[in-house]
Design a protein around this motif. Structure first.
Motif, mmCIF file in Angstrom:
data_model
loop_
_atom_site.group_PDB
_atom_site.id
_atom_site.type_symbol
_atom_site.label_atom_id
_atom_site.label_comp_id
_atom_site.label_asym_id
_atom_site.label_seq_id
_atom_site.Cartn_x
_atom_site.Cartn_y
_atom_site.Cartn_z
ATOM 1 N N UNK A 119 0.840 -1.210 0.000
ATOM 2 C CA UNK A 119 0.000 0.000 0.000
ATOM 3 C C UNK A 119 0.873 1.257 0.000
ATOM 4 N N UNK A 120 1.911 1.194 0.795
ATOM 5 C CA UNK A 120 2.802 2.374 0.854
ATOM 6 C C UNK A 120 3.420 2.635 -0.526
ATOM 7 N N UNK A 121 3.853 1.570 -1.176
ATOM 8 C CA UNK A 121 4.463 1.742 -2.503
ATOM 9 C C UNK A 121 3.457 2.350 -3.468
ATOM 10 N N UNK A 127 2.811 5.959 -2.784
ATOM 11 C CA UNK A 127 3.929 6.840 -3.107
ATOM 12 C C UNK A 127 4.191 6.936 -4.602
ATOM 13 N N UNK A 128 3.907 5.884 -5.344
ATOM 14 C CA UNK A 128 4.238 5.906 -6.777
ATOM 15 C C UNK A 128 3.012 6.091 -7.657
ATOM 16 N N UNK A 129 1.847 5.653 -7.171
ATOM 17 C CA UNK A 129 0.638 5.702 -7.993
ATOM 18 C C UNK A 129 0.716 4.765 -9.177
ATOM 19 N N UNK A 130 1.601 3.807 -9.129
ATOM 20 C CA UNK A 130 1.863 2.942 -10.283
ATOM 21 C C UNK A 130 1.705 1.477 -9.870
ATOM 22 N N UNK A 150 12.798 1.843 4.730
ATOM 23 C CA UNK A 150 13.414 1.154 3.589
ATOM 24 C C UNK A 150 12.576 1.376 2.335
ATOM 25 N N UNK A 151 11.255 1.273 2.504
ATOM 26 C CA UNK A 151 10.366 1.449 1.348
ATOM 27 C C UNK A 151 10.516 2.862 0.775
ATOM 28 N N UNK A 152 10.551 3.838 1.669
ATOM 29 C CA UNK A 152 10.677 5.224 1.192
ATOM 30 C C UNK A 152 11.959 5.395 0.395
ATOM 31 N N UNK A 153 13.030 4.794 0.881
ATOM 32 C CA UNK A 153 14.303 4.925 0.159
ATOM 33 C C UNK A 153 14.250 4.234 -1.195
ATOM 34 N N UNK A 154 13.638 3.065 -1.223
ATOM 35 C CA UNK A 154 13.534 2.342 -2.501
ATOM 36 C C UNK A 154 12.683 3.131 -3.495
ATOM 37 N N UNK A 155 11.580 3.682 -2.988
ATOM 38 C CA UNK A 155 10.712 4.454 -3.895
ATOM 39 C C UNK A 155 11.454 5.700 -4.378
ATOM 40 N N UNK A 172 4.860 14.070 3.707
ATOM 41 C CA UNK A 172 3.892 14.820 4.518
ATOM 42 C C UNK A 172 2.465 14.663 4.011
ATOM 43 N N UNK A 173 2.285 14.900 2.729
ATOM 44 C CA UNK A 173 0.906 14.978 2.230
ATOM 45 C C UNK A 173 0.375 13.640 1.752
ATOM 46 N N UNK A 174 1.228 12.804 1.198
ATOM 47 C CA UNK A 174 0.730 11.529 0.658
ATOM 48 C C UNK A 174 0.811 10.436 1.727
ATOM 49 N N UNK A 175 1.952 10.372 2.396
ATOM 50 C CA UNK A 175 2.116 9.350 3.433
ATOM 51 C C UNK A 175 1.492 9.773 4.764
#
Lengths: 192, 315
Positions: free
Chosen positions: A40-42, A45-48, A83-88, A147-150
């Motif tokens: 869900x986080x991915x 963050x990406x919308x993809x 980790x997810x944020x860094x990968x994205x 801030x706004x998406x997560x």
């Protein structure tokens, strides 16, 4: 961000220890416990949707490789979030992605008013939003996404991005301004 | 304009509505990846990582020898001291400023001994001796500058009077320098990083084998090319090592002039301003009429003050 696994801390601690020692079943349990949260986080963050699987794999492989050094200073869910944020972030920066976005001509201004009840409008708005997001600089994009998406607090976002709170706040606002301009949305300052 | 949440970062209600709508309608992504796939790829990556670590560890010993050699060479180059061969020698084994050790003879089959050596008189303080590899016995110290080596490989580094070393082949005299002495059950081989070694009693059955010269010193151009290749591949540490070898082995070569600047830049990139400063300083000292003197002085000014230098090393 607390997961089902973390609601059972005692049992989970032993699973975590086993996973840290390379136990396959324990690793599988951790994967199952956090898979949906990370996916869900991915997506947020990406919308993809098409990149979720790839990034999910990257996140978990990186996490499992680093797991022996995880000392439990943070919750596992928070650690995975980082980790997810860094990968994205890396994904946003990949040239393939950037080229594709550029080929598509960048952001598209919304031509009709946004109506959250209307699937089609939201869907088109979503595409335009992520296109506009891709056109931002990495620093502005990271701050805005955090801030706004997560929905992270200023303190959490500051910690995640390694930037002072005031910087995160400024970048978020500047990103919002640029996004509004790219999407053809009125910026509150202009209406006054 | 009121904001719905104190911590809501958004000022634009339209953008807020869009993001909220996206969140509400974003479907749960369909995940096709399985735990087994993750495990398989994790295992692969872990194995790759372990291979890399094993390779790195294997290189550490050789790197340590080279670094020690460079440090010693640097000391001798910049203090103008010379390595004086000593007393008459029955058989000169080899002597060189060889920059590498990797082109030596076929590896010895070494069976490490387990028996410990008894307490011994202390070695002179300038002698640094370390067994290489697990299970190699500590050397027997017979006197302050006399040793007996067991079966195994030893790194020996000293800069004082000749050191006498007993091995299965006889007695060896090591002049100031850096050596790896490998003792097998039936023969001894010596790799000389710097210095000279002499058999003063006994000696290997096949003198020619022991006297086989080490890898000839790479030319300045070769060393510059090696450094360039490391730089191009992003291997900065190795590039810095190659450049130091170039500068120490061929201080007067044309390549060394550029090498000093490359080394200074590398140190700056590596976050080592003191080393960078020393490289720039050495450039100015060695090449007082160089056309880039102005730029180098400016670079030194930008780095600011720092410790004094001894050759390439900050004190």
């Amino acid at each position: 961000m607390a997961s089902h696994a973390e609601r059972r801390p005692l049992a989970f601690a032993s699973v975590l220890r086993a996973a840290q020692q390379g136990d396959r079943d324990a690793q599988a349990e951790i994967f199952r416990a956090y898979r949906d949260q990370v996916a869900r986080q991915i997506l947020r963050m990406t919308g993809e949707p098409s990149c979720v699987d790839d990034l999910l794999q990257e996140v978990f492989i990186a996490a499992l490789l680093a797991l022996p050094s995880f000392r439990g200073d943070a919750q596992l869910g928070t650690w995975l979030h980082t980790i997810t944020s860094n990968k994205v972030r890396n994904w946003w920066e990949s040239s393939r992605r950037r080229r594709r976005r550029e080929d598509e001509g960048g952001a598209i201004a919304l031509t009709e008013p946004l109506n959250p009840e209307d699937d089609l409008t939201v869907s088109r708005g979503c595409d335009a939003f992520y296109d506009a997001l891709a056109a931002l600089s990495p620093e502005l994009r990271d701050a805005f996404v955090a801030r706004a998406v997560e929905g992270l607090s200023l303190v959490e976002a500051s910690k995640l991005l390694g930037a002072p709170i005031s910087t995160v706040s400024y970048r978020t606002r500047r990103a919002e301004q640029l996004l509004c301009a790219a999407l053809g949305l009125p910026w509150p300052g202009e209406r006054r | 304009m009121s904001r719905p949440d104190r911590d809501d970062p958004l000022e634009s209600p339209e953008l807020r509505r869009l993001i909220q709508g996206m969140r509400a309608r974003q479907p749960l992504p369909v995940v096709k990846v399985t735990a087994d796939q993750i495990y398989a790829r994790w295992s692969d990556r872990r194995e790759q990582r372990r291979r890399r670590v094993r390779r790195a560890l294997a290189g550490v010993a050789a790197a340590a020898v080279i670094i020690l050699g460079v440090a010693r060479a640097e000391r001798s180059v910049f203090s103008d001291s010379t390595i004086a061969p000593s007393a008459p020698a029955r058989q000169l084994v080899a002597g060189a400023d060889a920059p590498g050790l990797d082109a030596h003879a076929a590896p010895l089959e070494i069976t490490p001994q387990q028996d410990p050596t008894p307490p011994a008189p202390p070695l002179d303080r300038d002698i640094h001796l370390s067994p290489r590899g697990p299970g190699v016995p500590a050397p027997e110290v017979l006197a302050a500058r006399v040793l007996r080596l067991g079966v195994g490989a030893y790194l020996i580094d000293h800069d004082g009077a000749p050191l006498r070393v007993h091995t299965v082949d006889g007695e060896l005299e090591l002049h100031a320098g850096v050596y790896v002495v490998a003792v097998a059950a039936d023969r001894t081989e010596i790799q000389i990083e710097r210095g000279a070694a002499t058999w003063i009693a006994g000696g290997p059955a096949s003198a020619s084998a022991a006297a086989r010269p080490l890898k000839p010193a790479a030319s300045p151009a070769e060393l510059a090319r090696i450094a360039e290749a490391h730089l191009t591949a992003g291997r900065r540490e190795q590039a810095a090592r190659a450049l130091r070898r170039l500068l120490l082995t061929y201080p007067d070569a044309e390549e060394s002039q550029r090498g000093l600047l490359d080394l200074a830049r590398l140190h700056r990139t590596l976050g080592e301003p003191d080393e960078a400063r020393c490289a720039y300083q050495l450039y100015l000292d060695r090449h007082p009429k160089a056309p880039l003197r102005g730029e180098v002085t400016a670079a030194l000014d930008r780095l600011g003050p720092g410790p004094t230098c001894r050759g390439l090393r900050p004190r």
